[in-house]
Design an enzyme around this catalytic site. Structure first.
Site, PDB file in Angstrom:
ATOM      1  N   ALA A 207       0.824  -1.209   0.000  1.00  0.00           N
ATOM      2  CA  ALA A 207       0.000   0.000   0.000  1.00  0.00           C
ATOM      3  C   ALA A 207       0.857   1.258   0.000  1.00  0.00           C
ATOM      4  CB  ALA A 207      -0.914  -0.004   1.223  1.00  0.00           C
TER       5      ALA A 207
ATOM      6  N   TYR B 105      -5.278   2.301   8.004  1.00  0.00           N
ATOM      7  CA  TYR B 105      -4.877   3.237   9.046  1.00  0.00           C
ATOM      8  C   TYR B 105      -6.074   3.358   9.982  1.00  0.00           C
ATOM      9  CZ  TYR B 105      -0.620   4.934   6.756  1.00  0.00           C
ATOM     10  OH  TYR B 105       0.636   5.035   6.207  1.00  0.00           O
TER      11      TYR B 105
ATOM     12  N   THR C 140      -1.821  -1.036   9.834  1.00  0.00           N
ATOM     13  CA  THR C 140      -0.546  -0.346  10.004  1.00  0.00           C
ATOM     14  C   THR C 140      -0.363   0.052  11.463  1.00  0.00           C
ATOM     15  OG1 THR C 140      -0.502   0.485   7.738  1.00  0.00           O
ATOM     16  CG2 THR C 140       0.794   1.696   9.359  1.00  0.00           C
TER      17      THR C 140
ATOM     18  N   ASP D  18       2.921   1.089  12.750  1.00  0.00           N
ATOM     19  CA  ASP D  18       4.178   1.816  12.973  1.00  0.00           C
ATOM     20  C   ASP D  18       4.027   3.316  12.744  1.00  0.00           C
ATOM     21  OD1 ASP D  18       3.863   1.831  10.256  1.00  0.00           O
ATOM     22  OD2 ASP D  18       5.726   0.793   9.777  1.00  0.00           O
TER      23      ASP D  18
ATOM     24  N   ARG E 201       8.926  14.361   7.842  1.00  0.00           N
ATOM     25  CA  ARG E 201       9.256  14.170   6.429  1.00  0.00           C
ATOM     26  C   ARG E 201       9.483  15.539   5.793  1.00  0.00           C
ATOM     27  NH1 ARG E 201       4.629   9.550   5.113  1.00  0.00           N
ATOM     28  NH2 ARG E 201       4.977   8.326   6.998  1.00  0.00           N
TER      29      ARG E 201
ATOM     30  N   HIS F  54       8.348   1.161   7.581  1.00  0.00           N
ATOM     31  CA  HIS F  54       7.519   2.141   6.869  1.00  0.00           C
ATOM     32  C   HIS F  54       8.314   2.853   5.769  1.00  0.00           C
ATOM     33  CE1 HIS F  54       3.421   3.970   7.411  1.00  0.00           C
ATOM     34  NE2 HIS F  54       3.930   4.814   6.514  1.00  0.00           N
TER      35      HIS F  54
ATOM     36  N   ARG G 227      10.617   6.149   6.469  1.00  0.00           N
ATOM     37  CA  ARG G 227      10.115   7.529   6.503  1.00  0.00           C
ATOM     38  C   ARG G 227       9.484   7.906   7.840  1.00  0.00           C
ATOM     39  NH1 ARG G 227       5.808   7.986   3.023  1.00  0.00           N
ATOM     40  NH2 ARG G 227       5.453   5.792   3.405  1.00  0.00           N
TER      41      ARG G 227
ATOM     42  N   GLY H 287       6.898  -1.200  -2.989  1.00  0.00           N
ATOM     43  CA  GLY H 287       6.078  -0.018  -3.205  1.00  0.00           C
ATOM     44  C   GLY H 287       6.643   0.892  -4.262  1.00  0.00           C
TER      45      GLY H 287
END
Length: 340
Positions: free
Chosen positions: A32, A86, A112, A114, A121, A203, A206, A262
């Protein structure tokens, strides 16, 4: 490092593999990733179509640019799709979303774990978010000054904890996989709480700087599960940094049941659409086939730790190939020359 075996009949290579009972052409899946329309006008539907054509699995994201209906309506008959979640602070909204995806035939849910808060970011924060928000974020007030990720993630629940696993198991029949396990202790806890799988992942690097990569954590998780007698209770996946067929082989050798990718698929999609994604899949299949032949393995299930040397995995010793895609991911900030 690889530890090849020679003088074996490797004329016929079988790349097929089963994940949660589904037979696919490669031991990989499209993991995803949010906001696919930033890379292509059709967004995640491009990934759906390519995954169907090549018979691999697509994990549909909560924060997609396309709706679940759009993605699933473009799937081929019998095509397997998973869903990444999420967790919203509003559990009623979560339950409605689970019911929607389950009613469309989704069998596996990736929660998810984490991202209780968003990592810093900086490049994303400098690029302001101007597009429409995904459906999951439309009911919240968006702060568009801090970049796309921060703008669309304010609904995520930071109170998510182990007690919530029982809530998920009571509210869906989908298999529960925790995405973002980063140590052996949590892998064991996932099994003890009745989860069906885990994704060993940081993740995509990031969230928290200097976390170990998935390939570094993977042996620890496998060893901890085996020591607790729980390895057969979980499907173990890994993602992060996988760019070559050889990377897939190494992850499988260290205990992963399959590998998620990804960015490579996003690069293919953004450059060439569906054909680009299919080409990425073809390249990975060719490279995995070559690696298996070179190492003397003909079947995915036969790839094991005897084909790699991983004793220095956590010491970061060795010279890795230059990764130009990674090195250009974060641009240096422009500085003003001092006039003093």
């Amino acid at each position: 490092m690889f530890k090849p075996r020679v003088m074996r009949n490797v004329k016929v290579i079988d790349l097929t593999h089963r994940m949660f009972g589904k037979l696919v052409n490669l031991p990989i899946y499209i993991t995803a990733t949010a906001l696919g329309k930033l890379g292509h006008p059709e967004g995640e539907v491009v990934l759906t179509k390519a995954a169907g054509t090549k018979n691999i699995i697509q994990m549909m994201p909560t924060l997609a640019s396309c709706s679940v209906a759009e993605m699933m309506d473009n799937a081929l008959p019998g095509q397997e799709q998973w869903f990444q979640l999420y967790v919203n602070q509003d559990r009623v909204a979560v339950k409605k979303l689970l019911e929607k995806v389950e009613s469309r035939g989704v069998r596996v849910l990736f929660v998810t774990v984490d991202a209780p808060s968003l990592g810093k970011r900086e490049k994303d924060m400098r690029v302001k978010f101007v597009d429409d928000a995904p459906d999951e974020s439309k009911h919240t007030e968006l702060n568009r000054t801090q970049g796309a990720a921060r703008a669309i993630s304010t609904f995520i629940d930071p109170s998510l904890c182990w007690d919530d696993v029982s809530w998920f198991k009571a509210n869906t029949k989908m298999k529960i996989v925790l995405k973002g396990i980063q140590c052996g202790e949590d892998a064991v806890l996932a099994a003890q709480h009745g989860c069906d799988g885990i994704v060993v992942s940081n993740h995509g690097g990031r969230q928290l700087d200097t976390c170990r990569s998935g390939i570094e954590v993977l042996p620890e998780c496998i060893a901890a599960l085996k020591e607790a007698g729980l390895r057969d209770k979980l499907q173990v996946f890994m993602d992060g940094g996988v760019r070559r067929g050889g990377d897939i082989f190494k992850a499988l050798a260290l205990g992963a049941d399959a590998v998620g990718l990804g960015r490579p698929f996003l690069y293919g999609m953004a450059s060439y659409g569906q054909q680009g994604v299919e080409k990425v899949i073809d390249i990975l299949a060719e490279e995995l086939t070559m690696t298996m032949r070179m190492c003397g393995v003909t079947n995915i299930k036969d790839i094991g730790p005897e084909y790699v040397l991983a004793n220095n995995l956590n010491s970061h010793i060795g010279v890795a190939p230059k990764g130009y895609g990674f090195s250009n991911a974060y641009e240096r900030m422009e500085t003003i020359d001092s006039k003093l």
